[in-house]
Design a protein around this motif. Structure first.
Motif, short mmCIF file in Angstrom:
data_model
loop_
_atom_site.label_atom_id
_atom_site.label_comp_id
_atom_site.label_asym_id
_atom_site.label_seq_id
_atom_site.Cartn_x
_atom_site.Cartn_y
_atom_site.Cartn_z
N ASP A 338 -93.18 -19.71 4.66
CA ASP A 338 -92.66 -19.92 6.01
C ASP A 338 -91.80 -21.18 6.08
O ASP A 338 -91.28 -21.53 7.15
N GLY A 339 -91.64 -21.89 4.97
CA GLY A 339 -90.77 -23.05 4.90
C GLY A 339 -91.47 -24.37 5.17
O GLY A 339 -90.85 -25.42 5.05
N LEU A 363 -82.33 -27.39 0.66
CA LEU A 363 -83.44 -27.51 -0.29
C LEU A 363 -84.07 -26.16 -0.57
O LEU A 363 -84.62 -25.93 -1.64
N GLY A 364 -83.97 -25.26 0.40
CA GLY A 364 -84.58 -23.94 0.23
C GLY A 364 -86.03 -23.96 0.67
O GLY A 364 -86.44 -24.77 1.50
N THR A 365 -86.79 -23.06 0.09
CA THR A 365 -88.19 -22.88 0.48
C THR A 365 -89.09 -23.68 -0.44
O THR A 365 -88.86 -23.71 -1.64
N PRO A 366 -90.12 -24.32 0.13
CA PRO A 366 -91.06 -25.00 -0.76
C PRO A 366 -91.83 -23.97 -1.60
O PRO A 366 -92.22 -22.91 -1.09
N THR A 367 -91.99 -24.28 -2.87
CA THR A 367 -92.67 -23.33 -3.77
C THR A 367 -93.98 -23.89 -4.30
O THR A 367 -94.86 -23.15 -4.71
N THR A 368 -94.08 -25.22 -4.33
CA THR A 368 -95.21 -25.85 -5.01
C THR A 368 -95.35 -27.28 -4.52
O THR A 368 -94.36 -27.89 -4.10
N ILE A 369 -96.57 -27.79 -4.54
CA ILE A 369 -96.81 -29.13 -4.01
C ILE A 369 -97.82 -29.86 -4.89
O ILE A 369 -98.58 -29.22 -5.62
N ASP A 370 -97.81 -31.17 -4.79
CA ASP A 370 -98.88 -31.95 -5.40
C ASP A 370 -98.96 -33.30 -4.68
O ASP A 370 -97.97 -33.75 -4.10
N PHE A 371 -100.13 -33.88 -4.71
CA PHE A 371 -100.23 -35.26 -4.27
C PHE A 371 -99.66 -36.13 -5.37
O PHE A 371 -99.77 -35.80 -6.55
N VAL A 372 -99.03 -37.24 -4.98
CA VAL A 372 -98.65 -38.22 -5.99
C VAL A 372 -99.96 -38.90 -6.36
O VAL A 372 -100.54 -39.62 -5.56
#
Lengths: 528, 223
Positions: A338-339, A363-372
């Motif tokens: 959903d962005g 940027l497009g759509t977020p695909t993946t995340i992580d905490f720093v």
């Protein structure tokens, strides 16, 4: 396996073994009794006599071939004992490393520079299983690679530490380097330390029970327990110490302890919290399910307990593709088609804390995340454009952009996975264009880039000590990389292709020497 | 260059970030071009994605397809899709009211996923049966390969069919609205009934949900 009681007529008859092979010569009575045929396969030499005391003899007949539906009690008891023993044994040595890990984490979080010198490290990382324990690594004589592991993170020497950690430039290529011919860059002699290459992983368990691709997997923080999330709409809980020896195969068969049903549609991502008491899953149904993890010694055929599903986090409006947990603040981070990227505290009455939407549409759509991981007030988000952005959790504002977009000449170089180094301010991205890229979170510069696989790189995991990187690809292979030298130290072919996909996820156990992979072939594999 | 690639190679992938509605929205791959060991599953899922209501089309095997593998892969897919009913039942099928696995009054089904088979509540029966089917169909002993299956293993498929069919029949006779909702979306019971009839995996007498006799519109509900 189940059988039938016909209320109105008594059940009589012999269970005809021929019934199954020949179709259905006789109607319902025999048909009903044939229920258990597969368990009494004549070719397996199991008994065939079947009288009206169906399930008593049934049970007896089943024991030799019971791996399908039943667990032989004596075997079960034995396994339980084994497990308990192993668990006790495990605890003895697990506690210490985890404490050490915690201290590491704390010292990093506090920004203290009083990191214990390398010489004090080995005692805090005991070596129960010398040959296969990753925690061996700190025994290596101090040198560049140890500096890389324990840098003055917040210090002035940052740039240099990173340079020395990531110094190999463009050298890493597709070839696999054996320990005999480690690449020497000329300015990083430490990579020749052979001790570092001794650990290789071998297949141990094949986890078969899913009906479709295993999109995601996550280990329990301490126990030898794995959770898999699949396109078959379920998650499964596996206790790797509850195994059934397979007949001919080298690897052992494990059966799942519990199947989590709740998602309507494929499960795409799984995360476990740091207590190991809960897990989270996201799927195409836009929901994030919050589960209480059942006891890993549970009877797989126990009664349905609705409270295993603790909650459903509602907010996303399309497929949830990424979930990460941060134990320091009980934060759960999610990204969706959903962005948006959302931050949750699952225990809150209104769990949604914040929603991040990229200001830059390109940027497009977020695909993946992580905490720093070395500064959990920041998160890093990977996008379909191949860029990644570091955000400040407090303000929700982007801090810097890690530019993968202009560096790739491929039409689709989207980021499939982003991971943060556990201790260094380094972000690693896996791209559809076969590259793995390394960025310095301080400057935003790309510090290294390599063609890592023959096809799209789908997944990444860094070992708890920050020394090794694991990558999975649709080229059907898993590769293990020395993070210091950026050389591939092992390649394992795993998982078969379904359409043009093969490996979806890889994982390191947070405290034990296990790695795992999940694939489009509906299998998960565990290596030791 | 991008367009050139597009013309020559179609990459069939559901990449991270894909919207739910765009899953599997690629151009069909002809069965003869599928060289994977999972070709049959790919083909079945592709047919379902194209038109889930086209039961006969989904069940039409490609020429020369090994029938054992065809039946096996369909049964895996049925078990997968039955999760949809199981999830719905979890919200509605209460162990206090559905204390036994029943459909009509004539039968009670015992759940033998236990040392001593017992009268599990319907929801447990449903879950245990799907879990057991997952174990059997993924058993390294009986189904070590997905490209060729021993006759003796193919013979086991019938008993799995009979067992999972009870999930349909319980839902139909005791949770009719739930059943209808699921059936309208998936046509799953219709496909399953057609499947077991076509391949003689279950006796007609056991097919107690009157799904094929109904008018083409399975949504029509009766008391």
């Amino acid at each position: 396996m189940s059988t039938i009681i016909k209320k109105k007529k008594p059940v009589v008859g012999n269970e005809g073994m021929a019934g199954m092979e020949d179709g259905f010569p006789d109607p319902e009575t025999e048909d009903a009794l044939n229920e258990f045929n597969f368990l009494n396969d004549p070719q397996e030499g199991a008994g065939e006599a079947q009288t009206s005391g169906e399930w008593v003899s049934d049970k007896k007949d089943m024991s030799p071939t019971n791996e399908d539906w039943h667990i032989d009690q004596s075997m079960l008891t034995k396994l339980k004992e084994d497990y308990k023993k192993a668990r006790e044994r495990g605890k003895k040595y697990v506690q210490r490393p985890s404490k050490a890990a915690l201290q590491d984490m704390l010292s990093n979080l506090g920004g203290e520079e009083s990191v214990p010198p390398p010489s004090t490290t080995p005692p805090s990382r005991p070596r129960p299983v010398a040959a296969i324990d990753l925690t061996d690594e700190p025994d290596i004589p101090p040198g560049g690679r140890v500096e890389a592991n324990r840098p003055p993170i917040m210090g002035i020497g940052d740039e240099e530490a990173i340079e020395s950690a990531l110094g190999l430039g463009e050298l890493a290529g597709l070839t696999i380097t054996n320990e005999a011919d480690v690449l020497n860059s000329g300015y990083n002699q430490n990579s020749a330390n052979k001790e570092a290459f001794r650990k290789t992983w071998t297949p141990k368990y094949t986890l078969r029970s899913h009906f479709d691709g295993v999109r995601s997997l996550a280990f329990h923080p301490e126990d030898t327990v794995l959770i898999t999330g699949s396109e078959d709409h379920t998650l499964k809980l596996w206790n790797l110490q509850k195994t059934v020896p397979a007949k001919k195969a080298v690897s052992l068969d494990v059966e799942p302890i519990y199947t989590f049903r709740g998602h309507i549609g494929p499960v795409l991502c799984v995360a476990v919290d740091t207590s190991g008491e809960h897990c989270f899953s996201g799927g195409t149904d836009a929901a994030i399910r919050y589960w209480n993890l059942p006891d890993s010694n549970l009877d797989p055929y126990d009664s349905y307990n609705p409270s295993v599903l603790a909650d459903t986090l509602v907010g996303h409006t399309n497929a949830v593709w990424g979930l990460e947990y941060d134990g320091t603040k009980n934060h759960l981070l999610s990204c969706s088609a959903d962005g948006t990227v959302r931050l949750w505290n699952p225990q809150n009455k209104s769990p949604l804390l914040n929603t991040f939407t990229a200001e830059d549409a390109d940027l497009g759509t977020p695909t993946t995340i992580d905490f720093v991981r070395c500064d959990t007030s920041q998160v890093v988000v990977g996008y379909t454009s191949a860029d990644a952005v570091v955000y400040d959790l407090e303000t929700g504002k982007p801090i810097l952009t890690l530019d993968g977009r202009t560096l790739s000449d491929s039409s689709n170089a989207q980021i499939n996975r982003v991971v943060s180094h556990p201790t260094l301010p380094i972000t690693i991205t896996a791209h559809e264009d076969r590259h793995i890229r390394f960025f310095d979170n301080t400057s935003g510069n790309m510090v290294h880039s390599m063609v890592a696989h023959l096809d799209a790189v789908t997944s990444l995991a860094v070992d708890p000590n920050g020394l090794y990187l694991l990558s999975g690809s649709h080229d059907c292979s898993i590769r293990l990389w020395n993070l210091d030298s950026k050389t591939c130290v092992q390649e394992i072919t795993s998982h078969r292709k379904k359409f043009d996909e093969s490996i979806y996820d890889v994982a390191f156990h947070p405290s034990k020497p296990y790695i795992a992979s999940g694939g489009a072939d509906a299998l998960a594999k565990v290596f030791i | 260059m991008a367009e050139e690639q597009k013309e020559t190679v179609i990459v069939r992938r559901v990449r991270p970030g894909t919207k739910t509605e765009d899953f599997q929205n690629w151009e069909d791959q002809p069965f003869e071009d599928m060289d994977s060991t999972l070709a049959v599953q790919q083909y079945i899922q592709q047919s379902i994605a194209n038109d889930i209501s086209n039961v006969d089309g989904i069940l039409a095997a490609p020429d020369g397809q090994d029938e054992g593998v065809w039946k096996y892969e369909h049964l895996r897919q049925f078990c997968l899709e039955l999760n949809g009913i199981a999830v719905k039942l979890q919200g509605e099928c209460n162990p206090d009211t559905c204390t036994q696995m029943t459909a009509t009054e004539q039968w009670i089904f015992l759940c033998a996923a236990h040392k001593t088979p017992k009268e599990c509540p319907a929801i447990d029966y449903t879950r245990h049966t799907l879990d057991g089917a997952a174990c059997l169909l993924n058993s390294n002993k009986y189904f070590p390969s997905r490209v060729s299956i021993k006759e003796s293993s193919v013979a086991k498929l019938g008993s799995v069919c009979r067992r999972i069919y009870r999930i349909f029949s319980h839902a139909y006779f005791h949770h009719r609205a739930l059943f209808d909702e699921h059936e309208n979306e998936t046509h799953l019971c219709k496909r399953f009934t057609t499947f077991v009839t076509k391949y003689k995996l279950m006796a007609k007498d056991n097919l107690i949900v009157p799904i094929l006799e109904e008018t083409p519109n399975p949504t029509e509900s009766e008391a």
